[in-house]
Scaffold this motif. Structure first.
Motif, PDB file in Angstrom:
ATOM      1  N   LEU A   1     -34.650 -38.348 -72.183  1.00 21.29           N
ATOM      2  CA  LEU A   1     -33.915 -38.676 -72.724  1.00 21.29           C
ATOM      3  C   LEU A   1     -33.774 -38.009 -74.139  1.00 21.29           C
ATOM      4  O   LEU A   1     -32.411 -37.773 -75.199  1.00 21.29           O
ATOM      5  N   THR A   2     -34.741 -37.845 -75.028  1.00 21.60           N
ATOM      6  CA  THR A   2     -34.604 -37.698 -76.248  1.00 21.60           C
ATOM      7  C   THR A   2     -34.033 -35.675 -76.386  1.00 21.60           C
ATOM      8  O   THR A   2     -33.563 -35.851 -77.686  1.00 21.60           O
ATOM      9  N   ALA A   3     -34.800 -34.908 -75.435  1.00 20.32           N
ATOM     10  CA  ALA A   3     -34.525 -33.742 -75.662  1.00 20.32           C
ATOM     11  C   ALA A   3     -32.695 -33.565 -75.435  1.00 20.32           C
ATOM     12  O   ALA A   3     -31.698 -33.174 -76.048  1.00 20.32           O
ATOM     13  N   LEU A   4     -31.879 -34.749 -74.704  1.00 20.09           N
ATOM     14  CA  LEU A   4     -30.494 -34.731 -74.213  1.00 20.09           C
ATOM     15  C   LEU A   4     -29.953 -35.113 -76.092  1.00 20.09           C
ATOM     16  O   LEU A   4     -28.791 -34.535 -75.770  1.00 20.09           O
ATOM     17  N   LEU A   5     -30.420 -36.432 -76.379  1.00 18.67           N
ATOM     18  CA  LEU A   5     -30.146 -36.730 -77.452  1.00 18.67           C
ATOM     19  C   LEU A   5     -29.751 -36.123 -78.915  1.00 18.67           C
ATOM     20  O   LEU A   5     -29.737 -35.640 -79.422  1.00 18.67           O
ATOM     21  N   ALA A   6     -30.995 -35.348 -78.600  1.00 18.81           N
ATOM     22  CA  ALA A   6     -30.951 -33.438 -79.500  1.00 18.81           C
ATOM     23  C   ALA A   6     -30.485 -33.046 -79.226  1.00 18.81           C
ATOM     24  O   ALA A   6     -29.218 -32.178 -80.464  1.00 18.81           O
ATOM     25  N   ALA A   7     -29.655 -32.414 -78.070  1.00 22.68           N
ATOM     26  CA  ALA A   7     -28.464 -31.694 -78.070  1.00 22.68           C
ATOM     27  C   ALA A   7     -27.297 -32.730 -78.306  1.00 22.68           C
ATOM     28  O   ALA A   7     -26.817 -31.624 -78.657  1.00 22.68           O
TER      29      ALA A   7
ATOM     30  N   LEU B   1     -30.360 -39.722 -64.657  1.00 21.90           N
ATOM     31  CA  LEU B   1     -31.279 -41.062 -65.299  1.00 21.90           C
ATOM     32  C   LEU B   1     -31.178 -41.236 -66.315  1.00 21.90           C
ATOM     33  O   LEU B   1     -30.377 -42.134 -67.286  1.00 21.90           O
ATOM     34  N   ALA B   2     -31.644 -40.489 -66.893  1.00 19.12           N
ATOM     35  CA  ALA B   2     -31.376 -40.081 -68.705  1.00 19.12           C
ATOM     36  C   ALA B   2     -29.591 -39.922 -68.917  1.00 19.12           C
ATOM     37  O   ALA B   2     -29.334 -40.001 -69.710  1.00 19.12           O
ATOM     38  N   THR B   3     -29.211 -38.885 -68.058  1.00 15.65           N
ATOM     39  CA  THR B   3     -27.802 -38.738 -68.717  1.00 15.65           C
ATOM     40  C   THR B   3     -27.591 -40.199 -69.187  1.00 15.65           C
ATOM     41  O   THR B   3     -25.736 -40.029 -68.666  1.00 15.65           O
ATOM     42  N   VAL B   4     -27.015 -40.529 -67.407  1.00  9.66           N
ATOM     43  CA  VAL B   4     -26.384 -41.794 -67.436  1.00  9.66           C
ATOM     44  C   VAL B   4     -26.261 -42.951 -68.605  1.00  9.66           C
ATOM     45  O   VAL B   4     -25.907 -44.315 -68.765  1.00  9.66           O
ATOM     46  N   MET B   5     -27.886 -42.838 -68.523  1.00  7.51           N
ATOM     47  CA  MET B   5     -28.137 -43.647 -69.235  1.00  7.51           C
ATOM     48  C   MET B   5     -27.649 -43.177 -71.421  1.00  7.51           C
ATOM     49  O   MET B   5     -27.377 -44.968 -71.965  1.00  7.51           O
TER      50      MET B   5
END
Length: 546
Positions: A158-164, A346-350
């Motif tokens: 989640l943290t990495a995707l949000l940073a992206a 899960l991280a993507t859908v959240m």
């Protein structure tokens, strides 16, 4: 009474620099019934709250709660000397404070008596720290993930995707706490509730866009997220673990399910690969997006999002994430293990559930490859020939998933693990059986024995392995090697370049507790050293572990 109006950056790394002074009477009124009558003739303005007398700062409320062996009120004097301007406690605590004050002929600050000070502490801290004010953009978007396995990796994803997505982020979890660029090792999966609220206030003060938090069953059971409301809550899975605390799987599930109520979260994403997830998705009283990631999850109703077309991609996998309305996302994770497909999905859908558009999300996935981030002690690759991996798998299902994912064509699996002392004893032989079924060589060793006899724990693990070999005709060779560093050395000595060495159970941990003594032990460093001694190359370099 003097309260501080500016906390220096070195006063507490967990606190905002500028406190939020509030009248204690108003803060108690805001938490309603949890405060009880809470009547005292004078209540001061306060700027913080803590359960730990050693962490008191001037202007704090000290919440004195009953402990396992001592009542927190026994340390009220220490808290007052550090600057506490009020004490929050129960009837028993108030009596202790009164006796201590009389014996010392000393004045004490106001003592506020509430029915359950531990349950009141979280919501009261939320008001005092102003951790989650109402209104769009007033506080970081907060993500919380619970479940037996996958919480840590999913929060890192989640943290990495949000940073992206160019969001500034915070993290509260097993391995570390981050508030933007600052990282602090964490002792608990979830800190105590006042610390959680002070961290959220710190993140808000720093202008962070989002934060991710692991939410363990212990955190829910012991009130560590009381007063916190998540924007999106996620559920990974539920398998046998922590039954020493919860007793039964039904009780374990009931505790996890409390996160998915309207007072704790606004919306949820639930993996429905198992019966527990399907049950949770059907009973949660908040809007739920269901997510199915395993094709063998049975003939179940269609989920809102489904993982399809899983294929190898480097050490990890690529896959397609399909929405019920026809949306498609192409996703990749570079971490080994098909369970990391579930964590990435899960991280993507959240993030989708938080309001990010599909197109924006796809650009971030394509441009940054966020799910190839290294997660300390979670499928962490130390060497490639042999494949040398350290993982946190410490219960039967996690161990099964991990062992099933690491076998390479033509190579053997050499597994090193034990079981933790003073925890659910019933899972020990089950883990041994799992290891025997999925390893070619199983080395049973010590985990954290705590105050138990290490030999007794090893014997239970080995009994499960030996029974499985005998009853199922398995060809696994079982060795018992201790201490743990010697077991890792033996595994590497037996390995060939085509093999996989998996060291499971402790992951990122750097101390082993034996009879009350913490011994320095880092599986990653031991594995690196053993590989080097035997002429193999290593990949990973020390990071947060050091």
């Amino acid at each position: 009474m003097q309260s501080n109006t500016s906390r220096g950056g070195d006063a507490s790394p967990m606190r905002p620099r500028k406190p939020h002074p509030v009248a204690l009477s108003a803060a108690l009124a805001a938490i309603g019934p949890l405060a009880g009558s809470a009547g005292t003739p004078y209540l001061p303005v306060v700027t913080g709250l803590t359960l730990d007398s050693r962490s008191v700062l001037p202007g704090d409320v000290y919440a004195a709660v009953p402990g396992a062996t001592r009542h927190g009120a026994d340390f009220a004097g220490q808290a007052v000397r550090a600057g506490a301007v009020a004490i929050l406690t129960d009837e028993a605590g108030a009596a202790i404070v009164a006796r201590a004050a009389a014996a010392a002929d000393a004045a004490m600050p106001p003592v506020v008596v509430v029915p359950d000070p531990r349950r009141a502490a979280g919501p009261l801290a939320g008001v005092i720290f102003d951790s989650q004010p109402e209104g769009p953009g007033a506080a970081p978007t907060l993500f919380g993930i619970t479940g037996t396995n996958g919480k840590t990796t999913s929060t890192y994803f989640l943290t990495a995707l949000l940073a992206a997505l160019d969001r500034t982020t915070g993290l509260i979890g097993t391995i570390e706490i981050r508030a933007g660029a600052d990282a602090i090792p964490s002792a608990l999966t979830t800190p105590e509730s006042p610390q959680v609220h002070s961290l959220l206030a710190l993140m808000r003060e720093r202008g962070l866009d989002a934060a991710s938090m692991e939410v363990s069953s212990h955190a829910l059971e012991y009130g560590r997220v009381d007063g916190v409301r998540f924007d999106v809550a996620g559920f990974t899975n539920l398998t046998q673990d922590h039954l020493d605390l919860h007793g039964t799987m039904e009780d374990y599930f009931a505790v996890k399910a409390t996160l998915f109520t309207a007072d704790r979260c606004r919306r949820a994403v639930v993996l429905v690969d198992d019966d527990w997830g399907r049950r949770l998705a059907a009973t949660a009283d908040v809007p739920v997006l269901s997510l199915r990631t395993e094709p063998d999850a049975g003939a179940q109703p269609a989920a809102d999002w489904t993982v399809t077309a899983v294929r190898p991609s480097g050490l990890g996998h690529a896959f397609t994430l399909e929405g019920r309305a026809g949306e498609r996302l192409q996703v990749r994770t570079g971490l080994p293990g098909t369970f990391n497909v579930s964590n990435a999905a899960l991280a993507t859908v959240m993030v989708l559930a938080s309001g990010v558009a599909v197109g924006e999300l796809q650009h971030a996935l394509d441009d940054h490859d966020p799910f190839t981030t290294e997660v300390p002690g979670r499928m962490q690759l130390i060497g490639e020939e042999p494949a040398a991996i350290v993982d946190f798998a410490h219960n039967p299902d996690a161990l099964r998933r991990t062992l099933a994912s690491v076998r390479r064509p033509g190579g053997r699996v050499i597994a090193v693990f034990g079981a933790t002392g003073q925890r659910d004893e019933s899972k020990r032989p089950v883990m041994g059986a799992v290891g025997a079924r999925l390893s070619d060589i199983l080395i049973v060793t010590d985990d954290d024995p705590h105050d138990e006899d290490e030999a007794v724990i090893r014997r239970a693990v080995r009994a499960g392995a030996d029974a499985a070999i005998r009853e199922e005709g398995l060809a696994c060779e079982v060795l018992e090697v201790f201490p743990r560093a010697e077991a890792i050395e033996r595994a590497v000595a037996l390995a060939r370049p085509s093999d996989t060495v998996l060291v499971a159970g402790r992951g990122h941990e750097v101390w082993q507790e034996v009879k009350g003594v913490n011994l320095s032990l880092d599986d990653r460093e031991e594995l690196r050293s053993a590989l080097t001694r035997h002429g193999f190359s290593v990949l990973s370099r020390p990071g947060i572990e050091s």
